[in-house]
Design a protein around this motif. Structure first.
Motif, PDB file in Angstrom:
ATOM      1  N   GLN A  62       0.801  -1.223   0.000  1.00 15.28           N
ATOM      2  CA  GLN A  62       0.000   0.000   0.000  1.00 15.28           C
ATOM      3  C   GLN A  62       0.838   1.279   0.000  1.00 15.28           C
ATOM      4  N   SER A  63       2.156   1.161   0.051  1.00 19.32           N
ATOM      5  CA  SER A  63       2.992   2.362   0.119  1.00 19.32           C
ATOM      6  C   SER A  63       3.382   2.826  -1.279  1.00 19.32           C
ATOM      7  N   ASN A  64       4.034   3.973  -1.323  1.00 25.02           N
ATOM      8  CA  ASN A  64       4.633   4.455  -2.568  1.00 25.02           C
ATOM      9  C   ASN A  64       5.966   3.751  -2.773  1.00 25.02           C
ATOM     10  N   ALA A  65       6.511   3.891  -3.956  1.00 27.40           N
ATOM     11  CA  ALA A  65       7.831   3.335  -4.244  1.00 27.40           C
ATOM     12  C   ALA A  65       8.889   4.055  -3.414  1.00 27.40           C
ATOM     13  N   VAL A  66       9.944   3.333  -3.037  1.00 29.79           N
ATOM     14  CA  VAL A  66      11.024   3.897  -2.224  1.00 29.79           C
ATOM     15  C   VAL A  66      12.160   4.337  -3.136  1.00 29.79           C
ATOM     16  N   SER A  67      12.598   5.594  -2.971  1.00 29.97           N
ATOM     17  CA  SER A  67      13.679   6.122  -3.802  1.00 29.97           C
ATOM     18  C   SER A  67      15.021   6.116  -3.076  1.00 29.97           C
ATOM     19  N   GLN A  68      14.987   6.039  -1.734  1.00 30.34           N
ATOM     20  CA  GLN A  68      16.227   6.152  -0.964  1.00 30.34           C
ATOM     21  C   GLN A  68      16.065   5.491   0.399  1.00 30.34           C
ATOM     22  N   ILE A  69      17.138   4.852   0.874  1.00 29.78           N
ATOM     23  CA  ILE A  69      17.204   4.297   2.222  1.00 29.78           C
ATOM     24  C   ILE A  69      18.392   4.960   2.923  1.00 29.78           C
ATOM     25  N   VAL A  70      18.174   5.413   4.145  1.00 29.68           N
ATOM     26  CA  VAL A  70      19.237   6.027   4.942  1.00 29.68           C
ATOM     27  C   VAL A  70      19.438   5.179   6.191  1.00 29.68           C
ATOM     28  N   LYS A 103      26.858   7.313   8.633  1.00 29.90           N
ATOM     29  CA  LYS A 103      25.600   7.386   7.900  1.00 29.90           C
ATOM     30  C   LYS A 103      25.814   6.937   6.459  1.00 29.90           C
ATOM     31  N   THR A 104      24.932   6.055   6.004  1.00 33.93           N
ATOM     32  CA  THR A 104      24.978   5.585   4.622  1.00 33.93           C
ATOM     33  C   THR A 104      23.646   5.895   3.956  1.00 33.93           C
ATOM     34  N   THR A 105      23.725   6.439   2.751  1.00 30.89           N
ATOM     35  CA  THR A 105      22.531   6.730   1.975  1.00 30.89           C
ATOM     36  C   THR A 105      22.566   5.896   0.706  1.00 30.89           C
ATOM     37  N   LEU A 106      21.522   5.109   0.496  1.00 33.59           N
ATOM     38  CA  LEU A 106      21.380   4.302  -0.715  1.00 33.59           C
ATOM     39  C   LEU A 106      20.327   4.970  -1.589  1.00 33.59           C
ATOM     40  N   THR A 107      20.749   5.516  -2.725  1.00 34.62           N
ATOM     41  CA  THR A 107      19.834   6.150  -3.664  1.00 34.62           C
ATOM     42  C   THR A 107      19.661   5.210  -4.841  1.00 34.62           C
ATOM     43  N   VAL A 139      16.989   3.376  10.767  1.00 37.26           N
ATOM     44  CA  VAL A 139      16.799   3.235   9.323  1.00 37.26           C
ATOM     45  C   VAL A 139      15.616   4.092   8.893  1.00 37.26           C
ATOM     46  N   TYR A 140      15.811   4.841   7.796  1.00 39.38           N
ATOM     47  CA  TYR A 140      14.791   5.724   7.258  1.00 39.38           C
ATOM     48  C   TYR A 140      14.595   5.430   5.774  1.00 39.38           C
ATOM     49  N   ALA A 141      13.422   5.760   5.253  1.00 41.98           N
ATOM     50  CA  ALA A 141      13.136   5.622   3.824  1.00 41.98           C
ATOM     51  C   ALA A 141      12.609   6.936   3.289  1.00 41.98           C
ATOM     52  N   PRO A 151      10.800   7.228   9.226  1.00 40.32           N
ATOM     53  CA  PRO A 151      11.471   6.150   9.956  1.00 40.32           C
ATOM     54  C   PRO A 151      10.924   4.777   9.557  1.00 40.32           C
ATOM     55  N   VAL A 152      11.840   3.861   9.277  1.00 37.70           N
ATOM     56  CA  VAL A 152      11.482   2.484   8.934  1.00 37.70           C
ATOM     57  C   VAL A 152      11.531   1.625  10.192  1.00 37.70           C
TER      58      VAL A 152
END
Length: 160
Positions: A62-70, A103-107, A139-141, A151-152
């Protein structure tokens, strides 16, 4: 004799039921991404300097697509950019990785679709010092068409 058997059984049951990693999702709502698993390899090593930490994140239908994970690391952990991301089928997902020690950001080059289960393997994670107690990852999205991090969850690893 029965008393000894009872206490032995109770102690073993308690020892087996205590896990080493505990996942605490931020919300139980079904329209957000959430952490479903977190593990460390090798397990329960206080003094080991290089480890692999693995997150599993489920993106709700039910969520939107994820563009980034932090991912924010605990104080005594240094993250490297040696990270593998895959989906539930084991297919690699392309992501640009930006890391600064804590901190790691996955785009993602293409947003990750709802219903996907991500596996994020952080290889060559370094512990700065001997560790006991708990380590907390936050973890954040970032969802598609949103500038705000959601927050995830918090992944907690107990080290004895």
């Amino acid at each position: 004799m029965k008393r000894i058997l009872f206490y032995t059984t109770a102690t073993l049951t308690l020892a087996v039921s205590i896990g080493t990693s505990i996942i605490q999702p931020v919300t139980a709502a079904s329209n957000f991404a959430r952490i479903t698993n977190f593990s460390e390899f090798p397990k329960n090593i206080r003094h080991w300097s290089t480890l692999r930490h693995t997150f599993k994140i489920a993106i709700s239908e039910q969520s939107n697509a994820v563009s980034q994970i932090v991912i924010e690391a605990p104080d005594n952990i240094v993250l490297k950019d040696n990270i593998d991301v895959s989906n539930q089928s084991g297919e690699k997902i392309n992501a640009e990785i930006a890391t600064n020690d804590k901190k790691t950001t996955l785009t993602f080059s293409e947003p990750v679709a709802p219903g996907t289960k991500l596996t994020i393997e952080m290889n060559q994670v370094r512990k700065l010092r001997a560790t006991t107690g708990e380590m907390l990852y936050k973890v954040y999205a970032n969802y598609l068409n949103s500038n705000q991090s959601v927050p995830v969850g918090i992944a907690r690893l107990r080290v004895r």
